[in-house]
Design an enzyme around this catalytic site. Sequence first.
Site, PDB file in Angstrom:
ATOM      1  N   LYS A   1       0.842  -1.195   0.000  1.00  0.00           N
ATOM      2  CA  LYS A   1       0.000   0.000   0.000  1.00  0.00           C
ATOM      3  C   LYS A   1       0.881   1.250   0.000  1.00  0.00           C
ATOM      4  CE  LYS A   1      -3.488   2.286   2.802  1.00  0.00           C
ATOM      5  NZ  LYS A   1      -4.351   2.222   3.971  1.00  0.00           N
TER       6      LYS A   1
ATOM      7  N   GLY B   1      -4.573  -1.957   5.313  1.00  0.00           N
ATOM      8  CA  GLY B   1      -3.804  -3.104   4.816  1.00  0.00           C
ATOM      9  C   GLY B   1      -4.413  -4.438   5.210  1.00  0.00           C
ATOM     10  N   ARG B   2      -4.787  -4.592   6.475  1.00  0.00           N
ATOM     11  CA  ARG B   2      -5.300  -5.897   6.937  1.00  0.00           C
ATOM     12  C   ARG B   2      -6.727  -6.165   6.470  1.00  0.00           C
ATOM     13  NH1 ARG B   2      -4.013  -2.296  10.700  1.00  0.00           N
ATOM     14  NH2 ARG B   2      -5.571  -1.432  12.091  1.00  0.00           N
TER      15      ARG B   2
ATOM     16  N   LYS C   1      10.065   0.301  13.603  1.00  0.00           N
ATOM     17  CA  LYS C   1      10.612   0.539  12.254  1.00  0.00           C
ATOM     18  C   LYS C   1      11.672   1.629  12.314  1.00  0.00           C
ATOM     19  CE  LYS C   1       6.349  -0.605   9.781  1.00  0.00           C
ATOM     20  NZ  LYS C   1       5.288  -0.151   8.888  1.00  0.00           N
TER      21      LYS C   1
ATOM     22  N   GLU D   1      -3.661  -6.140  15.431  1.00  0.00           N
ATOM     23  CA  GLU D   1      -3.212  -4.841  14.916  1.00  0.00           C
ATOM     24  C   GLU D   1      -4.370  -3.843  14.979  1.00  0.00           C
ATOM     25  OE1 GLU D   1      -1.766  -3.945  10.702  1.00  0.00           O
ATOM     26  OE2 GLU D   1       0.163  -4.151  11.715  1.00  0.00           O
TER      27      GLU D   1
ATOM     28  N   GLU E   1      10.802  -4.634   4.164  1.00  0.00           N
ATOM     29  CA  GLU E   1      10.897  -6.035   3.751  1.00  0.00           C
ATOM     30  C   GLU E   1      10.534  -6.190   2.273  1.00  0.00           C
ATOM     31  OE1 GLU E   1       9.330  -4.829   6.365  1.00  0.00           O
ATOM     32  OE2 GLU E   1       9.563  -6.106   8.128  1.00  0.00           O
TER      33      GLU E   1
ATOM     34  N   HIS F   1      -2.482 -32.532  19.376  1.00  0.00           N
ATOM     35  CA  HIS F   1      -1.297 -33.264  19.833  1.00  0.00           C
ATOM     36  C   HIS F   1      -0.219 -32.317  20.338  1.00  0.00           C
ATOM     37  CE1 HIS F   1      -3.050 -37.008  18.433  1.00  0.00           C
ATOM     38  NE2 HIS F   1      -3.593 -36.230  17.500  1.00  0.00           N
TER      39      HIS F   1
HETATM   40  O1  F6P Z   1       3.867  -2.547   9.753  1.00  0.00           O
HETATM   41  C1  F6P Z   1       2.519  -2.749   9.705  1.00  0.00           C
HETATM   42  C2  F6P Z   1       1.945  -2.513   8.343  1.00  0.00           C
HETATM   43  O2  F6P Z   1       1.835  -1.156   8.094  1.00  0.00           O
HETATM   44  C3  F6P Z   1       0.613  -3.215   8.191  1.00  0.00           C
HETATM   45  O3  F6P Z   1      -0.425  -2.489   8.717  1.00  0.00           O
HETATM   46  C4  F6P Z   1       0.538  -3.439   6.720  1.00  0.00           C
HETATM   47  O4  F6P Z   1      -0.404  -4.408   6.371  1.00  0.00           O
HETATM   48  C5  F6P Z   1       1.962  -3.860   6.441  1.00  0.00           C
HETATM   49  O5  F6P Z   1       2.750  -3.065   7.304  1.00  0.00           O
HETATM   50  C6  F6P Z   1       2.414  -3.711   5.016  1.00  0.00           C
HETATM   51  O6  F6P Z   1       2.287  -2.397   4.569  1.00  0.00           O
HETATM   52  P1  F6P Z   1       2.380  -2.033   3.038  1.00  0.00           P
HETATM   53  O7  F6P Z   1       1.252  -2.695   2.333  1.00  0.00           O
HETATM   54  O8  F6P Z   1       2.289  -0.536   2.987  1.00  0.00           O
HETATM   55  O9  F6P Z   1       3.703  -2.523   2.533  1.00  0.00           O
END
Ligand code: F6P
Length: 544
Positions: free
Chosen positions: A204, A265-266, A510, A351, A210, A382
């Site tokens: 987003k 995002g979620r 972060k 979150e 990452e 288990h």
């Molecule tokens: O670090 C949390 C977050 O902002 C989430 O809310 C989100 O889903 C994820 O990182 C990834 O964000 P993006 O889609 O902006 O890469």
Amino acid sequence: MTARTPLTALPAYATLAQLARDLEAVTIPSLFEADPARVGSFSATAAGLHLDFSKHRLNREALAALVALAGQAQLVDGIEALLTGGEINNTERRPALHTLLRGTAAGELQGLYSEVTATQARMRAVSERLNAGQHTGFSGRTITDVVNIGIGGSDLGPRLVTEALSHCHGNLRCHFVANVDPADLASVLADLDAATTLFIICSKSFRTEETLANSLAARQWTLGAGASEDELDRHFLAVTTNLAAAAQFGIPAENCLPMWEWVGGRYSVWSAVGLSVAIAIGWERFADFLGGAAAMDAHFREAPLDANLPVLMALLEIWYGAFYGAQNHVVLPYAQALDRLPDFLQQLTMESNGKSVDSSGQPLPYNTAPVLWGAAGTIGQHSFHQLLHQGTLLCPADFILPLSTHADDKAQHRRLVANCLAQSRAMLVGRSLEAATASLEARGHTGADAAALAPHLAMPGSRPNSVITMDSLTPATLGALLALYEHRTFVSGYLWGINPFDQWGVELGKEIGTQILARLEQDEGETMDAATEALITRWRNVSD
Ligand code: F6P
């Protein structure tokens, strides 16, 4: 945002506190004896899902008081504001309109909805082109593999849905890379051919460390396999709100599918973030997935509070958290296909509602989101079910059971069903000391021996759990299930007074991560606390 009356100040709250104390002394099995119609009265159905919430420490009076609490909190107005674009995400000053992505309130929000349908048309075109084998890579060969690079909401939703609907897959294989650990990307790429691989960079913000690190590595991998810079367009798509950053990365606007700030995002699997899903299962089935969620939205909007699945599930969460001190919630999907559901729900619920101030910034006087955890049945039986049955923690459970299987082996599926029902019943009825003793004696233990072992075998029972069933796991029932948990999360947050749609708590880590990376890369930046400094030194001692 106008401050609402705190939950604890609502008239029904005090009533509930008293009812909870009264019910503490009561066993859940005795509630069944007292109310022969209990199962029917403590069940509700919507959008292909059936919720049995009869196995809870709850009688009709307490249920009515919980529903009254929701009424006094003006939940119906909250639901309407959510679905029709109210500024529900007050700290970021925007609506949370994931429901519009499945067409809910499209009539009221025509302008925004036309952007949604235009994007869906593009998703459909991409999916159909790939599935028709018309999308070729730098060598002219057809794309066979799609890799979604994203994290959090840009990974967990599409990964869950793609895996859960593997019985609907077409010809393309979809893979997911999330972790900044280079081992994640490497393990996915190990089996792939760059000439036939398409990457979807899903972010987003297009700022997530990452995702950017993995995308750069994927780019290098593609170039290293023989693609020219110009040919990268055939191998990289992006889903983002940040077209400028995507362009800087080298993805032209025509290869970008939009996201909107008004989709969290979620909550975004319904948007172009679900492109990998649409590619994997085809557009028609993706539309069914959206349709299942829309059916749950309609139920959420229209059903009375006392028959409203998301509302009932949220009220149970409030009940155990506020009045019984529950701090965790376990989700047990009895379907291997839903193996990833707990991961998805962790981000969704924790979150969203893992917060300790209300939406106007005031500290909250009660527990908010419990820890959500779980695993596919029967795997957990288990490992951690021991704690569910005999541990000291209160762990309200959701069992989730598709009643039929897409697998050929129906007999083996019957075993799965039996295990699910057995675990739910064992949590309910437990085993008395007498029954434990008798069972030991029947196994040949002598009187004294049996008496000594019996406390280990006895189980208290009365452990609350819900069972959610569906006839079968389809795109539509999966859509309904995810929308159910989304709305449950909203209702819990609303009643707690939280804004479920921001996540300021992820930022500090972060920022510190960036500072520490500067220390690791160039030994630049401020000195940190002694413990962090010691760890940096330990890393230096072994790094190349
Ligand atoms: O670090 C949390 C977050 O902002 C989430 O809310 C989100 O889903 C994820 O990182 C990834 O964000 P993006 O889609 O902006 O890469």
